[in-house]
Design a protein around this motif. Structure first.
Motif, short mmCIF file in Angstrom:
data_model
loop_
_atom_site.label_atom_id
_atom_site.label_comp_id
_atom_site.label_asym_id
_atom_site.label_seq_id
_atom_site.Cartn_x
_atom_site.Cartn_y
_atom_site.Cartn_z
N SER A 188 0.84 -1.20 0.00
CA SER A 188 0.00 0.00 0.00
C SER A 188 0.87 1.24 0.00
CB SER A 188 -0.93 0.01 1.22
OG SER A 188 -0.17 0.01 2.42
N THR A 189 0.30 2.34 -0.44
CA THR A 189 1.01 3.62 -0.44
C THR A 189 0.50 4.47 0.71
OG1 THR A 189 -0.61 4.55 -1.98
CG2 THR A 189 1.39 3.59 -2.92
N GLY A 190 1.24 5.53 1.02
CA GLY A 190 0.84 6.44 2.08
C GLY A 190 1.92 6.57 3.13
N LEU A 191 1.56 7.17 4.24
CA LEU A 191 2.51 7.47 5.31
C LEU A 191 2.82 6.20 6.10
CD1 LEU A 191 3.97 9.98 6.41
CD2 LEU A 191 2.13 10.19 8.09
N SER A 192 4.11 5.95 6.31
CA SER A 192 4.54 4.80 7.10
C SER A 192 5.72 5.25 7.95
CB SER A 192 4.92 3.63 6.18
OG SER A 192 5.24 2.48 6.93
N PHE A 193 6.56 4.30 8.38
CA PHE A 193 7.74 4.67 9.16
C PHE A 193 8.82 3.63 8.97
CE2 PHE A 193 5.05 2.12 11.91
CZ PHE A 193 5.93 1.24 12.54
N VAL A 194 10.07 4.09 9.19
CA VAL A 194 11.22 3.20 9.20
C VAL A 194 11.56 2.92 10.66
CG1 VAL A 194 13.68 2.99 8.69
CG2 VAL A 194 12.13 3.97 6.99
N SER A 195 11.76 1.64 10.98
CA SER A 195 12.08 1.23 12.35
C SER A 195 13.44 0.56 12.37
CB SER A 195 11.01 0.27 12.86
OG SER A 195 11.29 -0.11 14.20
N VAL A 196 14.31 1.00 13.32
CA VAL A 196 15.68 0.50 13.41
C VAL A 196 15.95 0.01 14.83
CG1 VAL A 196 18.13 1.06 13.15
CG2 VAL A 196 16.46 2.09 11.61
N SER A 197 16.55 -1.15 14.95
CA SER A 197 17.01 -1.65 16.24
C SER A 197 18.34 -2.39 15.98
CB SER A 197 15.95 -2.56 16.88
OG SER A 197 15.63 -3.65 16.04
N PRO A 198 19.21 -2.69 16.98
CA PRO A 198 18.81 -2.89 18.36
C PRO A 198 18.77 -1.60 19.17
CG PRO A 198 21.14 -3.40 18.09
CD PRO A 198 20.61 -3.03 16.74
N SER A 199 17.65 -1.36 19.79
CA SER A 199 17.47 -0.33 20.80
C SER A 199 16.12 -0.60 21.42
CB SER A 199 17.53 1.08 20.20
OG SER A 199 16.45 1.30 19.32
N SER A 200 15.91 -0.14 22.60
CA SER A 200 14.64 -0.36 23.28
C SER A 200 14.14 0.97 23.83
CB SER A 200 14.82 -1.37 24.42
OG SER A 200 13.59 -1.64 25.03
N PRO A 201 13.07 1.53 23.25
CA PRO A 201 12.34 1.00 22.10
C PRO A 201 13.11 1.25 20.80
CG PRO A 201 11.45 3.12 22.71
CD PRO A 201 12.50 2.80 23.75
#
Length: 420
Positions: A188-201
């Motif tokens: 799907s298109t639209g607003l999303s996010f990039v998530s990076v870890s290791p980190s908490s949160p």
């Protein structure tokens, strides 16, 4: 601003020996950033002539090979010993500061200081828009992500669970980590996010999944206050006639109109920031996406920035007690000087600051309250700063009246007299 600490104490005929630590210029010491503290010992029972008469030892956390911790003497009497300790960048943990006077009479003073963990944030995401087809190489830089030695230790996803491909580590140290990754195909298109870890949160940053061939960028009016109502001009390409486009922010439609059909520009009225001033982080800015959609369902986005109004971060007496330095969270547009009561301060505080007290802007971030005869202000009292302050670029809302507690000076000047 102070940092609480534990300390040992003992009693003497003059008073109880106690140790306090005050962090200079910040609310607390943070990991991997140099920090200066003022160590004050009440009733030390000994005096020293120079900083070299004392040895300093820092334990409990790992120390870098250089620079070494350093200390300088502010003053020394039988009633009070005060030193400034300059700490190198340290990892998070509890540091024990021990000051020892090895020469006769000997003495040792120890206290602890908490070095707080840094908050992991994504500081750079380039580009922050990619098509749903995937395959775009994105460069990500994150501050204070736990140090890694290989790309396999990183977890990068679009949204909560759509993993990026081909992650390549560029560097990783205590301060920052940078890598490239290839965007996955998105359903799907639209607003999303990039998530990076290791980190908490995990560290997250806004990311726009756009229709292939569609782009948008803010041209002017791209910064404004949390109350909204300001207008941003956005250029759009690959979306057809701008007269037919609709815009959304924070999940709701926002007003927009075509500025130039030929140039593909829109004027968007930015709404208020949900949560208002409470939404801002430590940096005082909040980036938000303006989603642009055409009747065929194609979507792209541009970014605008909300700017927090200047906030009084601290108020501290000068060493001699004759003035108060009020420091703000960001540079202001204010200049010059005026009578404090009804000028820099809300009217009705003459009894605190004295008749004729003058408020002067020493810099764009520091307001000096020069106390006048008859002032009754003491540490622990509060001053109310007059509202109407804006950021240096004028983008923020005007600040409201705000009350700040006045702290004692970090290094008070000892009284002196001359006998003639």
């Amino acid at each position: 601003s102070s940092s609480s600490s534990s300390s040992s104490s003992s009693s003497s005929s003059k008073g109880t020996t106690s140790i306090s630590i005050l962090v200079s210029g910040a609310s607390e010491c943070r990991a991997f950033v140099a920090c200066s503290v003022v160590v004050t010992v009440a009733y030390p029972g000994v005096t020293v002539a120079a900083a070299s008469d004392l040895t300093l030892q820092v334990t409990g956390v790992s120390l870098p090979s250089s620079p070494a911790p350093a200390h300088s003497l502010a003053h020394s009497t039988a009633e009070s010993l005060s030193l400034t300790v300059d700490l190198p960048p340290l990892p998070a943990g509890t540091a024990t500061l021990t000051l020892t006077k090895p020469a006769t009479p000997t003495a040792e003073f120890a206290s602890t200081l908490t070095v707080h963990s840094q908050i992991t944030t994504i500081t750079s995401l380039e580009p922050s828009v990619a098509t749903s087809a995937g395959g775009t190489i994105v460069t990500v830089t994150a501050a204070f992500l736990p140090k890694v030695s290989s790309a396999s230790e990183l977890s990068v996803s679009l949204g909560p669970s759509n993993p990026f491909g081909s992650v390549t580590l560029l560097w990783s140290d205590d301060l920052s980590t940078s890598f490239t990754a290839v965007t996955p195909a998105a359903s799907s298109t639209g607003l999303s996010f990039v998530s990076v870890s290791p980190s908490s949160p995990p560290a997250n940053a806004t990311f726009m999944v756009s229709t292939q061939g569609a782009t948008a960028a803010c041209q002017s009016g791209c910064r404004g206050g949390a109350s909204g109502g300001w207008q941003a001009t956005v250029s759009v390409d690959g979306m057809g006639s701008v007269a037919a486009l609709t815009t959304r922010m924070f999940g709701s439609a926002v007003p927009s109109s075509a500025v130039s059909v030929a140039d593909g520009t829109l004027r968007v009225t930015v709404p208020s920031l949900p949560g208002g001033e409470a939404s801002f982080g430590e940096g005082g800015e909040f980036e938000a996406a303006v989603e642009v959609q055409n009747p065929q369902g194609s979507v792209t986005a541009a970014t605008v920035t909300f700017v927090r109004a200047p906030a009084a971060a601290s108020a501290v007496f000068g060493g001699s007690g004759g003035k108060v330095l009020v420091t703000f969270s960001s540079p202001t547009a204010s200049k010059g000087n005026a009578v404090c009561d009804g000028g820099g301060l809300v009217q009705g505080q003459t009894a605190l600051v004295g008749a004729g007290a003058v408020c002067a802007w020493e810099s764009s971030e520091v307001l000096t309250v020069q106390l006048a005869s008859g002032a009754t202000l003491v540490p622990g009292n509060s001053l109310t700063i007059k509202g109407g302050l804006k950021t240096q670029d004028g983008a923020s809302d005007a600040s409201p009246d705000q009350t700040v507690s006045v702290a004692a000076p970090a290094v008070p000047a000892l009284p002196t007299f001359t006998l003639s």
